[in-house]
Design an enzyme around this catalytic site. Structure first.
Site, PDB file in Angstrom:
ATOM      1  NE  ARG A  75      -0.101   2.246  -6.100  1.00  0.00           N
ATOM      2  CZ  ARG A  75      -1.105   2.197  -6.981  1.00  0.00           C
ATOM      3  NH1 ARG A  75      -0.982   2.800  -8.130  1.00  0.00           N
ATOM      4  NH2 ARG A  75      -2.225   1.575  -6.689  1.00  0.00           N
ATOM      5  N   PRO A  87       4.725  -5.252  -0.658  1.00  0.00           N
ATOM      6  CG  PRO A  87       6.981  -4.685  -0.940  1.00  0.00           C
ATOM      7  CD  PRO A  87       6.069  -5.634  -0.184  1.00  0.00           C
ATOM      8  NE  ARG A 141      -2.516   2.871 -11.768  1.00  0.00           N
ATOM      9  CZ  ARG A 141      -2.293   4.097 -11.356  1.00  0.00           C
ATOM     10  NH1 ARG A 141      -1.706   4.978 -12.133  1.00  0.00           N
ATOM     11  NH2 ARG A 141      -2.656   4.460 -10.151  1.00  0.00           N
ATOM     12  CB  CYS A 171     -14.298   2.922 -30.621  1.00  0.00           C
ATOM     13  SG  CYS A 171     -13.423   2.931 -32.177  1.00  0.00           S
ATOM     14  CE1 TYR A 174      -2.066  -3.488  -8.378  1.00  0.00           C
ATOM     15  CE2 TYR A 174      -0.695  -1.606  -7.809  1.00  0.00           C
ATOM     16  CZ  TYR A 174      -1.268  -2.816  -7.473  1.00  0.00           C
ATOM     17  OH  TYR A 174      -1.027  -3.357  -6.237  1.00  0.00           O
ATOM     18  N   GLY A 234       0.761  -1.243   0.000  1.00  0.00           N
ATOM     19  CA  GLY A 234       0.000   0.000   0.000  1.00  0.00           C
ATOM     20  C   GLY A 234       0.784   1.281   0.000  1.00  0.00           C
TER      21      GLY A 234
HETATM   22  C1  LIG Z   1      -2.820  -5.190  -4.053  1.00  0.00           C
HETATM   23  C2  LIG Z   1      -2.311  -5.821  -2.816  1.00  0.00           C
HETATM   24  C3  LIG Z   1      -1.029  -5.514  -2.329  1.00  0.00           C
HETATM   25  C4  LIG Z   1      -0.104  -4.512  -2.989  1.00  0.00           C
HETATM   26  O1  LIG Z   1      -0.509  -3.197  -2.889  1.00  0.00           O
HETATM   27  P1  LIG Z   1       0.448  -2.007  -3.343  1.00  0.00           P
HETATM   28  O2  LIG Z   1      -0.335  -0.793  -3.105  1.00  0.00           O
HETATM   29  O3  LIG Z   1       0.756  -2.210  -4.785  1.00  0.00           O
HETATM   30  O4  LIG Z   1       1.671  -2.082  -2.505  1.00  0.00           O
HETATM   31  C5  LIG Z   1      -0.603  -6.180  -1.197  1.00  0.00           C
HETATM   32  N1  LIG Z   1      -1.384  -7.085  -0.559  1.00  0.00           N
HETATM   33  C6  LIG Z   1      -2.614  -7.396  -0.996  1.00  0.00           C
HETATM   34  C7  LIG Z   1      -3.416  -8.408  -0.260  1.00  0.00           C
HETATM   35  C8  LIG Z   1      -3.123  -6.782  -2.137  1.00  0.00           C
HETATM   36  O5  LIG Z   1      -4.363  -7.080  -2.553  1.00  0.00           O
END
Ligand SMILES: *Cc1c(COP(=O)(O)O)cnc(C)c1O
Length: 417
Positions: A276, A274, A312, A342, A371, A239
């Site tokens: 992103r 992790p 995105r 389109c 993503y 996250g």
């Molecule tokens: C999507 C996800 C992540 C990764 O999230 P990021 O924001 O990309 O770090 C980690 N754990 C779970 C369970 C997820 O669904």
């Protein structure tokens, strides 16, 4: 920090001019920097060095085999959310005992695959899943190691589609029910309870929600210890956000320091998932301008990549910086950068200042490592783009551009036609 930089007026990925790659393999393509990926992975992992920890890369953020192989070679694990992702992680060489499996809808087949593969653990997200996992493990004559994924009910302050730790989200087991679920897990013969997990959302730029979630997990840990559980793993999920434009997410060092203050003295292995933060700024999408056109009050730059390649902007209203592959020193113009699909939703940026791109120019869409390809589709029957990795002076295709034959793979005409 990444390795997409101008030398004179040419945009390079590490030591390779991006225009040279486009010349050889055509456009559009995703381009990843090996040095950026390894640097991000190292910085993140090193931040937790003085603590027992396991970094499980979130495979859904980028599931390309060559990318996963990098983590495998650097001792990383994987966080998977489907049988397909598990298959990829194993194929890339990630050690099964470093794989954790999350997701609210694991099927029987997926459970069997994961049990057969001896993964580290399941993050269980419901009581029914727990029951099925127990029966499945029993049938296979083994035990399933699990963590219960708790929904800690915190406000992650991110895009609503990226929030997962609210009471209104489908993920995990509500905090107030979690001890009951642990209690019932204890009664199940083929379940081995080893962890507590959560994942509260993505692209978080504030540290507080993580700390709030971790404190709640720690409270649960205390209760479970009293109840004689032997909890070995605390999984805080992923996250951590990145800079797309002017966001100021915490540095991994700062993030790690704050977390360690809460759990330093606990005899526990911290799992992090992790995605992103490792891969987001390690990749870009390179596309070529097909046409430009102006209407009464709009200027459009039409490129050969579309929303099927990078969804995105339209899915999350997310921002991606636009950079020329050949720097111009002319005045910037306000325009929309759009694709050939389109759909009105087929845009990358709207009403933004950008170089006065003309037909044939190469455009770099930045921060497209996470993503991005993993969400690409064949909508409008567009073959998915190639993926390329650069390491120093070298570059290599890591996925060929799809062909028209790839598009119809598996399709058949029924006998009655
Ligand atoms: C999507 C996800 C992540 C990764 O999230 P990021 O924001 O990309 O770090 C980690 N754990 C779970 C369970 C997820 O669904």
């Amino acid at each position: 920090m990444h390795y997409f930089v101008y030398k004179n007026d040419d945009l390079y990925c590490e030591n390779v001019p991006i225009a040279d790659i486009a010349e050889q393999i055509g456009t559009p393509f995703y381009l990843y920097s090996y040095a950026t990926i390894t640097r991000h992975f190292r910085v993140f992992g090193d931040a937790f060095n003085d603590l027992d920890h396991l970094t499980c890369f979130s495979v859904k953020s980028n599931s390309s085999l060559a990318i996963l192989r990098i983590f495998a070679l650097h001792g990383g694990g994987a966080d998977v959310v489907s049988g397909g992702e598990l298959f990829r992680a194993l194929r890339a060489g990630i050690a099964p005992d470093k794989i954790v499996y999350s997701g609210v809808g694991k099927t029987l087949e997926e459970m069997k695959l994961a049990l057969n593969s001896n993964i580290l653990m399941f993050n269980v997200e419901s009581d029914q899943e727990l029951q099925l996992l127990n029966i499945t493990a029993k049938d296979m004559g083994c035990k399933a190691t699990i963590a219960i994924r708790i929904n800690p009910e915190v406000e992650p302050k991110t895009h609503p589609y990226l929030a997962t730790g609210h009471s209104e989200n489908k993920f995990g087991i509500p905090l107030k029910d979690s001890l009951n679920t642990y209690e019932s897990a204890k009664q199940l013969e083929n379940i081995d309870v080893k962890g507590i997990s959560c994942h509260i959302g993505s692209q978080l730029t504030d540290i507080d929600p993580f700390l709030e979630a971790l404190r709640k997990l720690k409270d649960i840990l205390k209760e479970l210890t009293k109840m004689a559980f032997d909890i070995k793993f605390l999984n805080l999920g992923g996250g951590l956000g990145i800079t797309y434009s002017n966001e100021k997410p915490p540095h991994p060092l700062e993030y790690a320091k704050a977390l360690k203050e809460i759990i330093r003295k606990d005899n526990i292995t911290l799992i992090l998932e992790p995605g992103r933060v490792i891969i987001g700024n390690a990749g870009i999408l390179v596309t070529r301008v097909l046409y430009t056109k102006s209407t009464k009050n709009k200027r459009f730059i039409i490129v050969d990549a579309g929303m099927n390649d990078l969804i995105r902007p339209t899915l999350y209203n997310s921002f991606h910086a636009i950079q020329p592959v050949k720097m111009t020193h002319s005045e910037m113009l306000v325009a929309d950068l759009v694709g050939p699909v389109c759909e009105t939703g087929d845009f990358f940026v709207k009403d933004k200042k950008m170089p006065p791109f003309k037909s044939g120019d190469l455009v770099a869409i930045m921060s497209a490592g996470a993503y991005s390809f993993s969400m690409a589709s064949n909508y409008n029957s567009r073959p998915r783009p190639a993926e390329v990795m650069v390491k120093g002076k070298l570059f290599s295709l890591i996925r060929s551009r799809e062909t028209y034959n790839d598009l119809i793979h598996g399709e058949v005409f029924p006998k009655f036609l």
